[in-house]
Design a protein around this motif. Structure first.
Motif, PDB file in Angstrom:
ATOM      1  N   ALA A  92       1.201  -0.780   0.271  1.00  0.00           N
ATOM      2  CA  ALA A  92      -0.809  -0.282   0.050  1.00  0.00           C
ATOM      3  C   ALA A  92       0.837   1.486   0.118  1.00  0.00           C
ATOM      4  CB  ALA A  92      -0.615   0.275   1.557  1.00  0.00           C
ATOM      5  N   SER A  93       0.466   2.105  -0.990  1.00  0.00           N
ATOM      6  CA  SER A  93       0.682   3.700  -0.310  1.00  0.00           C
ATOM      7  C   SER A  93       0.288   4.494   0.564  1.00  0.00           C
ATOM      8  CB  SER A  93       0.868   4.221  -1.715  1.00  0.00           C
ATOM      9  OG  SER A  93      -0.494   4.507  -2.119  1.00  0.00           O
ATOM     10  N   GLU A  94      -0.467   3.658   1.678  1.00  0.00           N
ATOM     11  CA  GLU A  94      -0.907   5.394   2.544  1.00  0.00           C
ATOM     12  C   GLU A  94       0.166   4.824   3.991  1.00  0.00           C
ATOM     13  OE1 GLU A  94      -4.447   2.966   4.221  1.00  0.00           O
ATOM     14  OE2 GLU A  94      -4.640   2.462   2.468  1.00  0.00           O
ATOM     15  N   VAL A  96       1.552   3.891   7.471  1.00  0.00           N
ATOM     16  CA  VAL A  96       1.021   3.103   7.888  1.00  0.00           C
ATOM     17  C   VAL A  96       1.133   2.911   9.594  1.00  0.00           C
ATOM     18  CG1 VAL A  96       0.900   0.501   8.529  1.00  0.00           C
ATOM     19  CG2 VAL A  96       1.233   0.716   6.551  1.00  0.00           C
ATOM     20  N   THR A 255       0.472  -4.566   2.782  1.00  0.00           N
ATOM     21  CA  THR A 255      -0.723  -4.527   2.124  1.00  0.00           C
ATOM     22  C   THR A 255      -1.731  -4.182   2.333  1.00  0.00           C
ATOM     23  OG1 THR A 255      -1.482  -6.839   2.631  1.00  0.00           O
ATOM     24  CG2 THR A 255      -0.108  -6.629   1.382  1.00  0.00           C
ATOM     25  N   GLU A 256      -2.641  -3.882   1.962  1.00  0.00           N
ATOM     26  CA  GLU A 256      -4.010  -2.869   2.120  1.00  0.00           C
ATOM     27  C   GLU A 256      -4.800  -3.454   3.160  1.00  0.00           C
ATOM     28  OE1 GLU A 256      -6.087  -1.535  -1.423  1.00  0.00           O
ATOM     29  OE2 GLU A 256      -4.695  -0.149  -2.038  1.00  0.00           O
ATOM     30  N   ALA A 257      -4.461  -5.260   2.778  1.00  0.00           N
ATOM     31  CA  ALA A 257      -5.570  -5.870   3.669  1.00  0.00           C
ATOM     32  C   ALA A 257      -4.807  -6.022   4.849  1.00  0.00           C
ATOM     33  CB  ALA A 257      -5.401  -7.077   3.411  1.00  0.00           C
ATOM     34  N   ILE A 259      -3.530  -3.436   6.691  1.00  0.00           N
ATOM     35  CA  ILE A 259      -3.283  -1.971   6.863  1.00  0.00           C
ATOM     36  C   ILE A 259      -5.276  -2.396   7.220  1.00  0.00           C
ATOM     37  CG2 ILE A 259      -3.650   0.122   6.877  1.00  0.00           C
ATOM     38  CD1 ILE A 259      -0.888  -0.012   4.900  1.00  0.00           C
ATOM     39  N   ALA A 260      -6.209  -2.637   6.355  1.00  0.00           N
ATOM     40  CA  ALA A 260      -7.013  -2.495   6.669  1.00  0.00           C
ATOM     41  C   ALA A 260      -7.121  -3.715   7.976  1.00  0.00           C
ATOM     42  CB  ALA A 260      -8.025  -3.083   5.942  1.00  0.00           C
TER      43      ALA A 260
END
Length: 269
Positions: A92-94, A96, A255-257, A259-260
């Motif tokens: 993910a680019s966001e 963390v 990954t986005e997963a 972080i979510a």
């Protein structure tokens, strides 16, 4: 947890990536149930901003005794993930969130780093050290020595710990004995973590998301998560008594997963 059978790698190698998924996801994740506890159904999402959350993480609801509060916290469900999410994937680019962990000040029983403070972050760092030492031993005897030295009475044993079950499944699927094999290399790196919650100053449920690098003829990687009850006893954190907690999702770090699911990057002070 949904599982799919593995198939030989396209290059004919016995240890292609697909077989490793079957070996580690089915063998380790189910046995580690490491994961309902590596035995690691699952409802809702865990976030620090959700209902019943506190600065230290999720708190158990309304029980009448300390032990029932500990049990409720440990059993509270966590997010789920498909087995494929444990494989390397796009990052993910966001930004963390970060959990800063203390460093050990010494080496304890079974060569496990120790000396972590009586804080939730100290409990998380101690669990990471326990799991890394156990799984990098590459043998059933090594895993059993670690849990014998680092579990409180009433906690997991050399016969019941999910880590022992996971190592047995891995070695069995590889056609190895409990002693492992010199050519088998298991490198375990704690990359992300979370504090599920605390009950008082001496009990915490913490989770670590590890990057496993397994090498026999080839090298493959997978994420494996572990949650444990941690109890402050005799001046150190140990895996506490009671059933192993509900599993955290094993998802590739960053990954986005991941972080979510509430995972945060680990950084050692």
């Amino acid at each position: 947890m949904n599982r799919r059978p593995g198939h030989p790698g396209s290059d004919g190698s016995e240890w292609g990536p697909a077989r490793l998924v079957a070996l580690l996801v089915v063998g380790v994740l189910v046995a580690l149930a490491l994961l309902a506890g590596l035995v690691f159904a699952v409802v809702g999402a865990l976030t620090e901003d959700g209902p019943n959350a506190t600065e230290g993480g999720q708190q158990a609801a309304a029980p009448t005794t300390e032990m029932s509060r500990e049990d409720a916290l440990a059993a509270a469900p966590m997010p789920s993930a498909e087995p494929e999410a444990a494989l390397p994937g796009p990052l993910a680019s966001e930004a963390v969130g970060v959990l800063e962990l203390p460093r050990p000040t010494g080496v304890g029983a079974a060569d496990v780093p120790t000396g972590f403070p009586d804080t939730p972050e100290g409990a998380l760092a101690q669990l990471a050290a326990i799991d890394v030492t156990a799984m990098q031993s590459g043998s059933l005897d090594g895993v059993r020595q670690v849990i014998a030295a680092w579990a409180a009475p009433g906690g997991p044993t050399g016969q019941t710990w999910s880590g022992v079950e996971g190592m047995a499944s891995l070695l069995s699927a590889a056609g190895l004995s409990g002693a492992g094999l010199p050519q088998l290399s298991i490198v375990v790196r704690p990359v992300m973590g979370l504090v599920k919650g605390t009950v008082g100053p001496e009990f915490a449920v913490v989770c670590v998301n590890f990057e496993f690098t397994v090498t026999v003829a080839q090298t493959s990687r997978i994420a494996i998560a572990d949650c444990q009850r941690m109890a402050w006893t005799g001046g150190r954190w140990v895996i506490g008594p009671g059933a192993e907690p509900a599993p955290a999702p094993s998802v590739w770090p960053g990954t986005e997963a991941a972080i979510a699911a509430g995972w945060r990057d680990l950084r050692y002070a």
